[in-house]
Design a protein around this motif. Structure first.
Motif, PDB file in Angstrom:
ATOM      1  N   ASP A  18       0.818  -1.055  -0.015  1.00  0.00           N
ATOM      2  CA  ASP A  18      -0.193  -0.155  -0.094  1.00  0.00           C
ATOM      3  C   ASP A  18       0.833   1.253   0.175  1.00  0.00           C
ATOM      4  O   ASP A  18       1.366   1.721   0.928  1.00  0.00           O
ATOM      5  N   LEU A  19       1.017   1.634  -0.933  1.00  0.00           N
ATOM      6  CA  LEU A  19       1.604   2.906  -1.295  1.00  0.00           C
ATOM      7  C   LEU A  19       0.762   4.297  -1.431  1.00  0.00           C
ATOM      8  O   LEU A  19       1.148   5.169  -2.109  1.00  0.00           O
ATOM      9  N   SER A  20      -0.339   4.194  -0.895  1.00  0.00           N
ATOM     10  CA  SER A  20      -1.192   5.289  -1.238  1.00  0.00           C
ATOM     11  C   SER A  20      -0.882   6.758  -0.593  1.00  0.00           C
ATOM     12  O   SER A  20      -1.274   7.414  -0.952  1.00  0.00           O
ATOM     13  N   PHE A  21      -0.077   6.469   0.586  1.00  0.00           N
ATOM     14  CA  PHE A  21       0.343   7.842   0.970  1.00  0.00           C
ATOM     15  C   PHE A  21       1.268   8.420   0.018  1.00  0.00           C
ATOM     16  O   PHE A  21       1.706   9.592   0.274  1.00  0.00           O
ATOM     17  N   LEU A  22       1.600   8.153  -1.039  1.00  0.00           N
ATOM     18  CA  LEU A  22       2.347   8.626  -2.306  1.00  0.00           C
ATOM     19  C   LEU A  22       1.556   9.725  -2.994  1.00  0.00           C
ATOM     20  O   LEU A  22       1.905  10.600  -3.650  1.00  0.00           O
ATOM     21  N   THR A  23       0.097   9.321  -2.812  1.00  0.00           N
ATOM     22  CA  THR A  23      -0.817  10.320  -3.701  1.00  0.00           C
ATOM     23  C   THR A  23      -0.655  11.613  -3.615  1.00  0.00           C
ATOM     24  O   THR A  23      -0.414  12.051  -2.494  1.00  0.00           O
ATOM     25  N   GLY A  24      -0.183  12.252  -4.513  1.00  0.00           N
ATOM     26  CA  GLY A  24       0.013  13.692  -4.547  1.00  0.00           C
ATOM     27  C   GLY A  24       1.179  14.241  -3.965  1.00  0.00           C
ATOM     28  O   GLY A  24       1.684  15.436  -3.833  1.00  0.00           O
ATOM     29  N   LYS A  25       2.073  13.142  -3.591  1.00  0.00           N
ATOM     30  CA  LYS A  25       3.510  13.657  -3.119  1.00  0.00           C
ATOM     31  C   LYS A  25       4.690  13.698  -4.035  1.00  0.00           C
ATOM     32  O   LYS A  25       4.441  13.051  -5.288  1.00  0.00           O
ATOM     33  N   ASN A  26       5.639  14.288  -3.837  1.00  0.00           N
ATOM     34  CA  ASN A  26       6.845  14.379  -4.568  1.00  0.00           C
ATOM     35  C   ASN A  26       7.757  13.221  -4.063  1.00  0.00           C
ATOM     36  O   ASN A  26       8.253  13.302  -2.984  1.00  0.00           O
ATOM     37  N   VAL A  27       8.087  12.513  -5.218  1.00  0.00           N
ATOM     38  CA  VAL A  27       8.850  11.261  -4.857  1.00  0.00           C
ATOM     39  C   VAL A  27      10.167  11.050  -5.464  1.00  0.00           C
ATOM     40  O   VAL A  27      10.303  11.295  -6.699  1.00  0.00           O
ATOM     41  N   LEU A  28      11.182  10.709  -4.718  1.00  0.00           N
ATOM     42  CA  LEU A  28      12.374  10.591  -5.186  1.00  0.00           C
ATOM     43  C   LEU A  28      12.829   8.933  -4.782  1.00  0.00           C
ATOM     44  O   LEU A  28      13.115   8.530  -3.649  1.00  0.00           O
ATOM     45  N   ILE A  29      12.839   8.490  -5.974  1.00  0.00           N
ATOM     46  CA  ILE A  29      13.446   6.973  -5.964  1.00  0.00           C
ATOM     47  C   ILE A  29      14.674   6.868  -5.811  1.00  0.00           C
ATOM     48  O   ILE A  29      15.351   7.526  -6.687  1.00  0.00           O
ATOM     49  N   VAL A  30      15.388   6.160  -5.012  1.00  0.00           N
ATOM     50  CA  VAL A  30      16.615   6.086  -4.787  1.00  0.00           C
ATOM     51  C   VAL A  30      17.249   4.556  -4.829  1.00  0.00           C
ATOM     52  O   VAL A  30      16.628   3.636  -4.017  1.00  0.00           O
ATOM     53  N   GLU A  31      18.096   4.234  -5.936  1.00  0.00           N
ATOM     54  CA  GLU A  31      18.176   2.774  -6.350  1.00  0.00           C
ATOM     55  C   GLU A  31      19.843   2.918  -6.462  1.00  0.00           C
ATOM     56  O   GLU A  31      20.497   3.819  -7.075  1.00  0.00           O
ATOM     57  N   ALA A  32      20.396   1.735  -6.296  1.00  0.00           N
ATOM     58  CA  ALA A  32      21.942   1.770  -6.237  1.00  0.00           C
ATOM     59  C   ALA A  32      22.359   1.629  -7.594  1.00  0.00           C
ATOM     60  O   ALA A  32      23.420   2.121  -8.023  1.00  0.00           O
ATOM     61  N   ILE A  33      21.653   0.691  -8.492  1.00  0.00           N
ATOM     62  CA  ILE A  33      22.064   0.238  -9.755  1.00  0.00           C
ATOM     63  C   ILE A  33      20.922   0.036 -10.652  1.00  0.00           C
ATOM     64  O   ILE A  33      19.985  -0.534 -10.195  1.00  0.00           O
ATOM     65  N   VAL A  34      21.106   0.628 -11.654  1.00  0.00           N
ATOM     66  CA  VAL A  34      20.233   0.234 -12.886  1.00  0.00           C
ATOM     67  C   VAL A  34      21.147  -0.612 -14.004  1.00  0.00           C
ATOM     68  O   VAL A  34      22.099  -0.296 -14.396  1.00  0.00           O
ATOM     69  N   LYS A  93      11.030  11.559  -9.225  1.00  0.00           N
ATOM     70  CA  LYS A  93      12.332  11.849  -9.734  1.00  0.00           C
ATOM     71  C   LYS A  93      12.997  10.465  -9.290  1.00  0.00           C
ATOM     72  O   LYS A  93      12.670   9.680  -8.528  1.00  0.00           O
ATOM     73  N   VAL A  94      14.170  10.056 -10.032  1.00  0.00           N
ATOM     74  CA  VAL A  94      14.986   8.740  -9.702  1.00  0.00           C
ATOM     75  C   VAL A  94      16.331   9.079  -9.882  1.00  0.00           C
ATOM     76  O   VAL A  94      16.984   9.799 -10.626  1.00  0.00           O
ATOM     77  N   ALA A  95      17.064   8.527  -8.542  1.00  0.00           N
ATOM     78  CA  ALA A  95      18.409   8.779  -8.389  1.00  0.00           C
ATOM     79  C   ALA A  95      18.765   7.431  -8.606  1.00  0.00           C
ATOM     80  O   ALA A  95      18.341   6.587  -7.578  1.00  0.00           O
ATOM     81  N   GLY A  96      20.006   7.387  -9.416  1.00  0.00           N
ATOM     82  CA  GLY A  96      20.562   5.986  -9.372  1.00  0.00           C
ATOM     83  C   GLY A  96      22.032   5.964  -9.373  1.00  0.00           C
ATOM     84  O   GLY A  96      22.738   6.993 -10.047  1.00  0.00           O
ATOM     85  N   LEU A  97      22.669   5.576  -8.507  1.00  0.00           N
ATOM     86  CA  LEU A  97      24.124   5.654  -8.320  1.00  0.00           C
ATOM     87  C   LEU A  97      25.065   5.282  -9.471  1.00  0.00           C
ATOM     88  O   LEU A  97      25.865   5.824  -9.929  1.00  0.00           O
ATOM     89  N   LEU A  98      24.602   3.994  -9.838  1.00  0.00           N
ATOM     90  CA  LEU A  98      25.491   3.455 -11.022  1.00  0.00           C
ATOM     91  C   LEU A  98      24.141   3.143 -12.017  1.00  0.00           C
ATOM     92  O   LEU A  98      23.107   2.811 -11.799  1.00  0.00           O
ATOM     93  N   VAL A  99      24.715   3.421 -13.265  1.00  0.00           N
ATOM     94  CA  VAL A  99      23.996   2.730 -14.481  1.00  0.00           C
ATOM     95  C   VAL A  99      25.165   1.948 -15.421  1.00  0.00           C
ATOM     96  O   VAL A  99      25.937   2.441 -15.672  1.00  0.00           O
TER      97      VAL A  99
END
Ligand code: 5GP
Length: 217
Positions: free
Chosen positions: A120-136, A158-164
């Protein structure tokens, strides 16, 4: 290269010899080289924090940390954003949330991607989300996750990826904030694992063939 590309590490860059750095001796022989030393990760993360602050300053954000591999990068990125928030007029009020994805066995992606803790990620509705992932890698994981998050109708993602990784096929999908683009090799360290090993290594390293054998399941 554009700022958006991050630091591009070439395919023929042979890395740093492990003898030049300190690392846990229980991994002696398990690694080929250091590809990104811990200090460089920290320096790059500091700049990514500033870029994020420039773009998102004064917006509330929810940091969505992708476990397990993303815990170290998220923690360090959040720390750097906190420092900037203390030392400038603009601040970013942050919440932190964790979701867990599992898709790898040995060094091969498995077909089924599990999202644990994302029921349940419904608390994300209307929010600004920054997804943080180590590697893509192929970007498949991130596409699946983005679709899942989008369904809850956040205001912005928005997505932040340390490594691609530069995977051979198709043009790379790039996160909004990229730390490094790296060759298509299996990397470990800085919370990235191989069958749960190597999370306790602070540099990002290339695993050796004997290391792969030793920790194979
Ligand atoms: P993708 O779906 O983009 O191909 O794969 C992304 C996921 O695979 C990442 O979330 C990460 O967990 C894992 N992954 C891909 N490449 C590597 C790698 O070189 N090392 C490690 N430890 N995990 C990787």
């Amino acid at each position: 290269p554009k700022r958006r590309d991050g630091i591009v590490i070439d395919d023929n860059w042979s890395g740093y010899s492990l003898d030049l750095f300190s690392y846990p001796s229980h991994y002696a022989g398990d690694l080929d080289c250091v590809i990104v030393p811990h200090g460089v990760i920290m320096d790059r993360t500091e700049r990514l924090a500033r870029d994020i602050m420039d773009d998102l300053g004064n917006k509330d954000i929810v940091v969505l940390c992708v476990l397990k591999g993303g815990y170290q990068f998220s923690a360090d990125l959040v720390d750097k954003i906190k420092v900037l928030s203390c030392n400038s007029n603009r601040t970013i009020p942050m919440r932190v949330h964790f979701i867990r994805l599992k898709s790898y066995m040995n060094d091969k992606a498995t077909e089924d991607l599990h999202i644990v803790g994302a029921e349940d990620l419904s608390f994300l509705t209307g929010k600004n989300v920054l997804i943080v992932e180590a590697i893509v890698g192929t970007g498949k994981t991130m596409k699946t996750l983005l679709k899942h998050v989008e369904a809850f109708k956040p205001n912005m993602i928005k997505v932040a990826g340390l490594l691609v990784k530069r995977v051979a096929q198709n043009s790379p999908w790039l996160p909004d904030y990229v730390g490094f683009q790296i060759p298509n090799r299996f990397v470990v360290g800085y919370a990235l694992d191989y069958n749960e090993y190597f999370r306790d290594l602070n540099h990002i390293c290339i695993i050796s063939e004997s290391g792969k054998l030793k920790y194979k399941v």
